[in-house]
Design an enzyme around this catalytic site. Structure first.
Site, PDB file in Angstrom:
ATOM      1  N   ASN A   9       0.878  -1.175   0.000  1.00 54.66           N
ATOM      2  CA  ASN A   9       0.000   0.000   0.000  1.00 54.66           C
ATOM      3  C   ASN A   9       0.909   1.217   0.000  1.00 54.66           C
ATOM      4  OD1 ASN A   9      -1.790   2.054   0.481  1.00 54.66           O
ATOM      5  ND2 ASN A   9      -2.319   1.402   2.565  1.00 54.66           N
ATOM      6  N   TRP A  10       1.039   1.841  -1.172  1.00 50.74           N
ATOM      7  CA  TRP A  10       1.966   2.978  -1.269  1.00 50.74           C
ATOM      8  C   TRP A  10       1.424   4.217  -0.565  1.00 50.74           C
ATOM      9  CZ3 TRP A  10       4.178   3.306  -6.983  1.00 50.74           C
ATOM     10  CH2 TRP A  10       4.933   2.149  -7.255  1.00 50.74           C
ATOM     11  N   LYS A  11       0.110   4.223  -0.271  1.00 51.93           N
ATOM     12  CA  LYS A  11      -0.528   5.422   0.303  1.00 51.93           C
ATOM     13  C   LYS A  11      -0.246   6.610  -0.614  1.00 51.93           C
ATOM     14  CE  LYS A  11      -0.198   3.255   4.761  1.00 51.93           C
ATOM     15  NZ  LYS A  11      -0.299   3.362   6.199  1.00 51.93           N
ATOM     16  N   HIS A  93      -9.750   1.209   4.385  1.00 48.74           N
ATOM     17  CA  HIS A  93      -8.492   1.366   5.121  1.00 48.74           C
ATOM     18  C   HIS A  93      -8.730   2.296   6.316  1.00 48.74           C
ATOM     19  CE1 HIS A  93      -4.441   2.571   6.169  1.00 48.74           C
ATOM     20  NE2 HIS A  93      -4.056   1.440   5.603  1.00 48.74           N
ATOM     21  N   GLU A  95      -7.157   4.686   7.481  1.00 46.67           N
ATOM     22  CA  GLU A  95      -6.941   6.120   7.218  1.00 46.67           C
ATOM     23  C   GLU A  95      -8.160   6.732   6.524  1.00 46.67           C
ATOM     24  OE1 GLU A  95      -3.128   5.605   5.345  1.00 46.67           O
ATOM     25  OE2 GLU A  95      -2.300   5.020   7.290  1.00 46.67           O
ATOM     26  N   GLU A 165      -5.951  -5.157  10.160  1.00 45.51           N
ATOM     27  CA  GLU A 165      -4.923  -4.159  10.451  1.00 45.51           C
ATOM     28  C   GLU A 165      -5.267  -3.431  11.750  1.00 45.51           C
ATOM     29  OE1 GLU A 165      -2.664  -2.809   6.693  1.00 45.51           O
ATOM     30  OE2 GLU A 165      -4.487  -1.626   6.819  1.00 45.51           O
ATOM     31  N   GLY A 171       1.960   2.046  10.818  1.00 48.86           N
ATOM     32  CA  GLY A 171       2.915   3.150  10.719  1.00 48.86           C
ATOM     33  C   GLY A 171       3.552   3.531  12.043  1.00 48.86           C
ATOM     34  N   SER A 206       2.879  -2.368  10.333  1.00 49.35           N
ATOM     35  CA  SER A 206       4.324  -2.428  10.560  1.00 49.35           C
ATOM     36  C   SER A 206       4.939  -3.785  10.210  1.00 49.35           C
ATOM     37  CB  SER A 206       4.672  -2.017  11.992  1.00 49.35           C
ATOM     38  OG  SER A 206       4.227  -0.697  12.251  1.00 49.35           O
ATOM     39  N   GLY A 227       2.588  -1.266   4.304  1.00 45.88           N
ATOM     40  CA  GLY A 227       2.663   0.154   3.990  1.00 45.88           C
ATOM     41  C   GLY A 227       4.102   0.593   3.786  1.00 45.88           C
ATOM     42  N   GLY A 228       4.687   1.174   4.819  1.00 44.25           N
ATOM     43  CA  GLY A 228       6.025   1.761   4.730  1.00 44.25           C
ATOM     44  C   GLY A 228       7.065   0.868   4.052  1.00 44.25           C
TER      45      GLY A 228
HETATM   46  P1  PGA Z   1       2.459   0.119   7.673  1.00 50.76           P
HETATM   47  O1  PGA Z   1       1.026   0.364   6.966  1.00 50.76           O
HETATM   48  O2  PGA Z   1       2.988  -1.164   7.104  1.00 50.76           O
HETATM   49  O3  PGA Z   1       3.276   1.325   7.283  1.00 50.76           O
HETATM   50  O4  PGA Z   1       2.208   0.019   9.122  1.00 50.76           O
HETATM   51  C1  PGA Z   1       0.134  -0.687   6.718  1.00 50.76           C
HETATM   52  C2  PGA Z   1      -1.104  -0.173   6.072  1.00 50.76           C
HETATM   53  O5  PGA Z   1      -1.533   0.952   6.411  1.00 50.76           O
HETATM   54  O6  PGA Z   1      -1.701  -0.834   5.209  1.00 50.76           O
END
Ligand code: PGA
Length: 247
Positions: A9-11, A93, A95, A165, A171, A206, A227-228
């Site tokens: 997930n590049w966000k 998601h 967010e 999640e 994050g 994470s 994500g990251g």
């Molecule tokens: P993260 O994000 O791996 O940076 O914790 C995961 C996500 O939001 O899908």
């Protein structure tokens, strides 16, 4: 048997130059047995799809409109995304739930919109730290999931991925322990009923090269939503490698 799946997930990250370097670096994972995909900002779907041509890495998006077309300024429909040839779409998601106040009902409508256009929705669910500390994790996750199950019905379960999640792990560098994640994954699988045997349930929050194998060793963790670490060639490659080894 369920195939292992790792989705990046590049966000809201990337640029034309950065995307090109990242995708070129990731192309070797196409040879791994685990399924893999990257969910990128809408505006880069065409570029990333072109860079991925001939590889087995899928391209996905991070959201979808509930509407098919019309006067909805700024929205992108599922049929437009299908037209560009994407496979997956992240729905719900945390967010989006947090910053755009997406409700379980709206998220269920988005899952339906994605499925109607032939896209595979990746339904994201998870509890906040407050909810976990109040021992409400299974209630919260159960309600988030049940709203979607009720809306899509049994046939909708044939085309769904679920990502657990925990919000407190996204994050933050905090990861659920493999045991904590497994407990919730097992609960989710039971709630999905007989269809649950075939549905891939991913863990997110994470996930890194250093913790992926321990998570994937658990019976109900079929892969990861990353994500990251999905923005780093080495990290993402090692996570897909670990998923392949867990098969
Ligand atoms: P993260 O994000 O791996 O940076 O914790 C995961 C996500 O939001 O899908």
């Amino acid at each position: 048997m369920r195939r292992a799946l790792v989705i990046g997930n590049w966000k809201m990250n990337g640029s034309s130059a950065e995307n090109e370097a990242l995708i070129k670096g990731l192309l070797p994972i196409s040879a791994f047995l685990a399924e893999s995909a990257v969910c990128v900002p809408y505006i880069y779907i065409s570029q990333v799809n072109a860079l991925l041509e001939g590889s087995s890495i899928g391209c996905g998006s991070q959201d979808v409109s509930v509407h098919d077309k019309g006067a909805y300024t700024g929205e992108i429909s599922a049929s437009m995304q299908a037209d560009l040839g994407i496979g997956y779409v992240l729905v719900g998601h945390s967010e989006r739930r947090q910053y755009h106040r997406e409700s379980d009902e709206l998220i269920a409508q988005k899952v339906i919109a994605a499925q109607s256009a032939g896209l595979k929705p990746v339904l994201c669910i998870g509890e906040t730290l407050e909810e976990r500390e109040a021992e409400k994790t299974l209630d919260v996750v159960g309600t988030q999931l049940q709203t979607v199950i009720t809306a899509i019905g049994d046939s909708g379960l044939d085309n769904l991925v679920v990502a657990y999640e925990p919000v407190w792990a996204i994050g933050t560098g905090l990861t659920a322990t493999p045991e904590q994640a497994q407990d919730v994954h097992q609960f989710i699988r039971e709630k999905l009923g007989s269809a649950g045997e075939k549905i891939q349930i991913l863990y997110g929050g994470s996930v890194k090269a250093s913790n992926a194998s321990d998570l994937f060793a658990k019976a109900d963790i079929d892969g990861a939503l990353v994500g990251g670490a999905s923005l780093k060639v080495d990290e993402f490659t090692k996570i897909v490698e670990a998923a392949t080894a867990s098969q």
